[in-house]
Every structure is written in C-alpha cells, then in structure tokens.
Design a protein around this motif. Structure first.
Motif, short mmCIF file in Angstrom:
data_model
loop_
_atom_site.label_atom_id
_atom_site.label_comp_id
_atom_site.label_asym_id
_atom_site.label_seq_id
_atom_site.Cartn_x
_atom_site.Cartn_y
_atom_site.Cartn_z
N ARG A 48 0.83 -1.21 0.00
CA ARG A 48 0.00 0.00 0.00
C ARG A 48 0.86 1.25 0.00
NH1 ARG A 48 -5.19 -0.68 1.39
NH2 ARG A 48 -5.28 1.20 2.64
N LEU A 53 -0.98 4.51 -0.93
CA LEU A 53 -2.20 4.56 -0.14
C LEU A 53 -1.93 4.68 1.35
CD1 LEU A 53 -4.61 1.94 -1.74
CD2 LEU A 53 -4.84 4.41 -1.72
N SER A 54 -0.73 4.28 1.77
CA SER A 54 -0.49 4.23 3.21
C SER A 54 0.34 5.43 3.64
CB SER A 54 0.26 2.95 3.57
OG SER A 54 0.66 3.01 4.90
N HIS A 55 0.00 5.99 4.77
CA HIS A 55 0.82 7.08 5.28
C HIS A 55 1.58 6.67 6.54
CE1 HIS A 55 -2.26 7.77 8.30
NE2 HIS A 55 -3.14 7.74 7.35
N SER B 158 -4.59 8.86 12.81
CA SER B 158 -5.68 9.19 11.89
C SER B 158 -6.55 10.28 12.49
CB SER B 158 -6.52 7.96 11.60
OG SER B 158 -5.70 6.91 11.18
N GLU C 84 -10.33 2.56 -2.81
CA GLU C 84 -8.89 2.54 -3.06
C GLU C 84 -8.61 2.75 -4.54
OE1 GLU C 84 -7.85 -1.28 -1.62
OE2 GLU C 84 -7.81 -0.67 0.48
N ARG C 220 -8.29 9.80 1.92
CA ARG C 220 -6.95 9.21 1.98
C ARG C 220 -6.62 8.76 3.39
NH1 ARG C 220 -4.44 9.41 -2.74
NH2 ARG C 220 -4.95 11.13 -4.14
N ILE C 221 -7.08 9.53 4.37
CA ILE C 221 -6.84 9.13 5.76
C ILE C 221 -7.57 7.83 6.06
CG2 ILE C 221 -7.23 9.74 8.16
CD1 ILE C 221 -6.97 12.65 7.26
N VAL C 223 -8.60 5.52 4.08
CA VAL C 223 -8.07 4.37 3.35
C VAL C 223 -6.66 4.03 3.82
CG1 VAL C 223 -7.25 3.69 1.07
CG2 VAL C 223 -9.52 4.65 1.33
N GLY C 224 -5.90 5.04 4.18
CA GLY C 224 -4.49 4.82 4.53
C GLY C 224 -4.28 4.32 5.93
N ASP C 225 -5.35 4.16 6.66
CA ASP C 225 -5.20 3.79 8.06
C ASP C 225 -4.77 2.33 8.19
OD1 ASP C 225 -5.21 3.90 10.70
OD2 ASP C 225 -7.38 4.01 10.97
#
Lengths: 209, 253, 225
Positions: A48, A53-55, B158, C84, C220-221, C223-225
C-alpha cells in the motif's frame, strides 16, 4: 532493462513494533518480486505504501525514475489489486471490469472484456449481479483486469492474488504473471503460494536482519 | 543563517526537545499569567468605575471578553497547527492542536456561561439569541465535533489528520457563520443592547480589560504547553527518554 | 478516453447503483414527510402560525433528511475496496468525488426539492414563495451534499459514523440555513430576496470548488489507516 521502481530506506512500525526498517530495493522491467513473510509482517502495508495509499510508512518510493516526461501520471501505468477486490456486488462482472478500466482512462472494446472474463472462467456469468457469485468467482472478477491487454500498464502490484482460487486458476494466473513480466512488465506480489521462474526474486519480511 | 534556522526549527519540533524546553517555559508563563490575572481582576472588580447604564453587572466583562476572544483565537490556532502537521508532517504540531481543543472548549463554555449570567440583569433572561452568543454557541459545537472526531478514531494518528481537515474546513466557515448570524440577528431583533460597549471606554475600565486578555492569553499558553507535554508522554511512551521520564514519575508498569 | 467520458462513466455508475438500491432512496423522502407532519401536531395546527414557521421547518427537515442519507455516500465503496481504486485512478480523484456527490444530490436533494411544494401546502406557506423555496432548497441541498461529503469521508472508516457525521457537519451549515429561510420568508412577506439568493449561490459555488479537496484528503486518511 530500465528501472521501474526504487524504494529507499523504508521504515514502518505498527503498534509499537518495527515491521521493517532500512528496506531498500530496486525493480527493473521483467522482474517479479515475491514478498514473503508471516501474517502481520507488513506485506500489505508495504504494497500500500508502494502504490501511495499508506501514510504509516516512512521513506522514499519512486516509480519510473528514468521517466523524464513528468506529464504522465505514474498511476496510469500501475495496477493495484488489493485484498479487498473492489468488486461492486450490485454490478455485473462486465460492468465492474469496464468501470475499473475506465477509472484509469482505458476504453477497451467489449469483445476484449468478454474474452478476459471467459479466460478467468466467468463465461456465462458476465451479466448477472456479482453478489450471486461465490467468493472465488468474485476474486476472479477482480483478476480479470489482468487478462485485458493494456499496453500502457507497466507494473502490477498484487496483494495475495492466488488466494481463493482453484488449482487450474492458480496455474493460469501464474502463467499470465510470467508472460506479463517477459513482455517487459514488472510485478510485485504477496503470496503464500510459491511462484517459480527465472525472473522471480524473493523478499522476506518479518525476519530479524 | 538559514541552516541554523532550519536546525533550530527541527530541534524545537522534536517532541523530546519540546518536552524539556517547555517545562520552564510553562512554569514562567503560568506565574506571569497568575500575576496578570490577579491584577486585572482585582482592578476590574474593585477599582474600575461603575458603568453608567448597567451598574456593577458589567464587571463580568473582565471574564467574558477574554474568554470569548481566546476561544476564537484557539480555534484558528488549531487550524494553523493542523495545516502545519499535514503539510510538514510534524507530529508535535498535531499533539499541540489536539490538546488545544479541551482548552478551547473551556473558554467557549466560560464565554457562554458568563454571557448568560450577564444576560440576566441586562436583558432579564438567561439566554438571548444575541448574535455574539449565537456564534459562540456554534463555535462550541464546532469544538465538540473536533473532540468527538478525535475520540471516535481508533488510531490517534488518523484522528490527528482527520481533525486537522475538519478544523481547516471549520476555519474557512467561521467568518461566514459570524457574518450570517449577525445579519440574521439584525433581521430578527434590531436595536437590542449590544454586549460590549462602544470603543471609547474609560481608561480605568479598558486597562484592566486588556490586562485580563493578556493574562488569559498567557494562561492558555501555559495550559496548552502542560497538556501537550502529557500528550507527548502518552504518544511517545515507547521512546527511551519518555520511559525514563515516566519511571521518574513512578508511572510505569 | 477523454476526461469527460470518464466522468460521465462514473456518474452513470453512481446513478445505476442508486437505481438498483432504489428502496433506500425513498427513506429520505419519507423522513421529510414525517417531520413536516409531526410539526403541526407537536406545535399548533393554526395555519397562520404555521405559515410563519413554514420556511424554517421545511428547510431544516429537508436538510436533516439529506444529511441522514449522506452516511452511505462512500460506505459501500469503502467496504468493497472500490474507494482505493478511485484514489489510485489516473483521473484526478477530486473530480471523481465531485461526480459521486453530484450523483447523491440528483437522487436525494433533487427529489426532496421536488417534494417540497406539496409539503409547503400542508404548512400554509404563501403560494408566491413556493418557486423560491424550491430554488433555495435545490442550492441548499447541493451545498449540504458537498460539505457533508467531507463529513462522510471523515467518518467512513468508523463503524457508527452516522450520528457523528451530523454532529460534525450541522454547525457548518448555519449560514446556508439562515440565508435559505430568510430568502423564502422575505418572498412570503413580499420583500426583496435577491441578495439572500445570491449569497446562497455564492456559498454553493465556494463549496463546489473547495470541498472536493478536503473530501479527498479525508478519504486518503480513511483508506491509509
């Protein structure tokens, strides 16, 4: 063969546990990278991060570093098939496939779509709502995209593509992956199955270096 | 020169440095705030002249106006810190933004409560749909939304980012809300008594008011520093220095 | 494929999905009807008094109905993974998200607007104000769908996002309610209302430009979690 992807000093921790650190690699055209590792070792997280997609992962990822024309979005050249298959249950396999391609700006003649669906064994199911399909068939809807030939796509990022498939389908998909790499594509995949071939490189996460 | 500035900035935004440096800072800020507030309130409540129309009841202004002012300033600060956190990925900025929320809520509640208490002798009712009180109420709702969003998110990272986005949307909206509420208020009740006096205030009233605002400001700064320190300890608890710190406080398992 | 063709495809998919879930589409309309019915029962059946409140009641009820349906805007896409793919598309996600929001307005805000004249009769709103009621409601529900999209994106990853969404978004919506009801009331009283309407349009336009950015960032937050 030109470079497709460079990853530089990737670092990820989750719930106070370091999943990987100082992870660097480069992939060229024709490479297949097989990511291995036990459950929870960060394979999906890494994928991801690679697609953006991933932070939660730190470090640098560059797609097509030798590409000088910045006008082309790298997203256009990459296909990511996630664990959640992105199959909308209220739509038929055909609609799902067409929508998935349209999001990336590809319009493909309908007969190609029918062909791809037939190849993944969905002949006769093209037009029924996807919620009437089995879990394995739903995975096939997502994978059908890989059987549509779109020259613009240069890299596949696949999260567990071989799960929930029967033996023939697994072989079929492996052949397809190898063929794509031989044509100059680049594949990064996670799988608990093995994949054989000269181009395959392994990378194992979750093992103390 | 630029290099030094950048290095200094990075040092200050590292949670550990902030933790160490903010300790004496919050101490002195706290004392300065106490001193100012005591001066301002004693002056305002006991020595400032009586107001011509409202008599003694106006004196609540020395609490009401600073609280109202601070609650708005803190919301703007939260949005700015959220933006910094999102753009430059500075964790410290998120931590401080999060801990500003309860402080802002307290200020908004204080402003509303003093407004209501003031309203009783002035308007003869605890609540009046006055423009300022109404926008203060909406501001309080915005604050509560931020806090609720933080608490609803499972991963604090988050929550930080989500709340930052919400605060940014809110801060764009805030002037529009204020404008619309004022417009609405004049539409429905022209000519009520406005809560603050026109600018030419007697210097004996204005000085303690300004002192009180400054005192509130410093107290808020000290309070936010302290809360942010605790947030750092909580969030960085796996870092070695934080463990040692917790050990010394006798708070480790 | 041109950008327009892609966006048209996305809009078509959304409308198709809405049609296949058409039982859900009736719920906001029913909610609207029920709230407007309960009001005279709870307050007063006196038509003169109702006429005074009609604009406000219709507005608030329509907005709540619209807001309750917003929770589902991204939910199923989030759960099946389509979200996504949307964020990874080579078309700017802000435009794709805008398509989704506009589709949502077409299947909730617009029907609510079309239903409002019938309900305005029940509340004795002056007939002259009805066209303006519809116009302001159309603009207001669009703005709400846009701003609410940010809230829906912020809460999409949460199991119980619905109520939180309302709490987050309603305060932001005060200006639209103020100018919307004021315009309708002014029209009912025979006063000028163009200014209020212009402000409503300006807010809708501002939301149209700004909210997709915040929505995508929030997605984005999630999904990115």
């Amino acid at each position: 063969m030109s470079a497709v992807l460079t990853a530089d000093r990737l670092y990820c921790e989750r719930d106070e546990r370091v999943l990987f650190e100082a992870l660097s690699f480069q992939l060229d055209q024709g490479d297949i990278l097989h990511l291995k590792g036990p459950n929870g070792s960060g394979k999906t997280t890494l994928l991801r991060r690679l697609v953006g997609l991933s932070h939660v992962v730190e470090g640098e990822v560059r797609w097509f570093p030798e590409d000088t024309e910045t006008s082309v979005e790298p997203n256009e050249k990459i296909w990511y098939i996630a664990h959640r298959p992105a199959v909308t249950l209220l739509q038929s396999p055909l609609e799902n496939l067409r929508y998935g391609l349209a999001l990336h700006g590809h319009q493909v003649p309908s007969e190609h779509l029918w062909q791809a669906l037939a190849q993944v064994g969905l002949r006769g199911f093209e037009d029924i709502p996807s919620h009437q399909l089995s879990a394995g068939q739903q995975r096939r809807v997502a994978l059908a995209r890989l059987f549509v030939s779109v020259p613009a796509v240069k890299a596949w990022v696949l999260d567990e593509p071989l799960t929930a498939l029967d033996v023939q389908a697994v072989d079929l998909l492996k052949d397809r992956i190898r063929a794509f790499a031989s044509d100059g594509g680049c594949v990064i995949m996670t799988s608990h199955h093995g994949i054989e071939g000269d181009q395959v490189r392994g990378l194992t996460l979750g093992v103390p270096a | 020169m630029w290099q030094t500035l950048v290095r200094w900035f990075h040092k200050w935004t590292s949670p550990k440095w902030f933790y160490t440096l903010s300790k004496p800072l919050s101490f002195w800020l706290g004392w300065a705030a106490t001193l100012l507030l005591v001066t301002a309130l004693v002056w305002g409540l006991m020595f400032a002249p009586i107001e011509r129309l409202q008599g003694n009841s106006y004196r609540i202004i020395f609490l009401h106006v600073p609280a109202a002012f601070l609650s708005q300033a803190i919301y703007a600060a939260i949005a700015v810190m959220g933006l910094i956190g999102l753009v430059w990925r500075i964790k410290l900025s998120f931590y401080a933004a999060k801990q500003c929320i309860p402080v802002g809520i307290s200020m908004a509640v204080l402003a509303l409560a003093t407004g209501a208490i003031w309203g009783k002798p002035t308007w003869g009712t605890w609540w009046e749909w006055d423009a300022r009180l109404t926008s203060m109420l909406v501001l309080l709702l915005l604050y509560l939304g931020l806090w609720a969003l933080h608490n609803a998110m499972e991963r604090p990272e988050s929550g930080d980012r989500a709340a930052a986005i919400l605060a940014l949307v809110g801060v764009v909206n805030l002037p529009i809300i204020k404008f619309s509420v004022e417009w609405w208020n004049t539409l429905h009740q022209p000519a009520t008594l406005k809560i603050t006096e026109p600018p030419p205030m007697h210097p004996m009233m204005l000085t303690p008011l300004l002192l009180s605002i400054l005192g509130f400001f410093l107290a808020t700064a000290a309070w936010v520093l302290i809360r942010t320190r605790l947030e750092i300890l909580e969030r960085e608890r796996k870092a070695n220095w934080a463990r040692e710190e917790l050990n010394q406080m006798g708070k480790v398992e | 494929m041109t950008m327009t063709a892609i966006l048209a495809r996305v809009l078509r998919r959304e409308l198709q999905l809405a049609y296949r879930r058409r039982a859900d589409l009736v719920n906001p309309l029913l909610f609207f009807l029920i709230v407007v019915t309960l009001f005279p029962i709870g307050v007063t059946p006196d038509l003169d008094k109702l006429a005074e409140m009609a604009a406000g009641v219709l507005w608030v009820a329509a907005l709540l109905a619209n807001l309750l349906s917003l929770d589902l805007l991204f939910r199923s896409d989030f759960e099946d993974g389509s979200l996504e793919q949307l964020l990874l598309a080579s078309t700017p996600p802000t435009l794709l998200v805008l398509c989704k929001v506009i589709a949502h307005w077409l299947v909730t805000g617009l029907p609510l607007t079309l239903l409002s004249p019938v309900l305005s009769v029940m509340l004795a709103l002056p007939a002259g104000a009805v066209p303006l009621l519809m116009l302001t409601l159309a603009l207001g529900t669009l703005t709400l769908s846009l701003i609410g999209g940010v809230g829906a994106a912020l809460t999409v990853g949460l199991r119980k996002g619905g109520l939180l969404l309302t709490v987050l978004i309603m305060p932001m919506f005060v200006p639209v309610i103020i100018f919307g009801t004021a315009a309708v009331q002014a029209a009912g009283d025979g006063l000028p209302w163009a200014g209020q309407l212009a402000l409503l349009a300006a807010m809708a336009l501002g939301a149209l430009v700004l909210t997709p950015l915040a929505t995508v960032a929030a997605l984005r937050i999630a999904v990115g979690d």
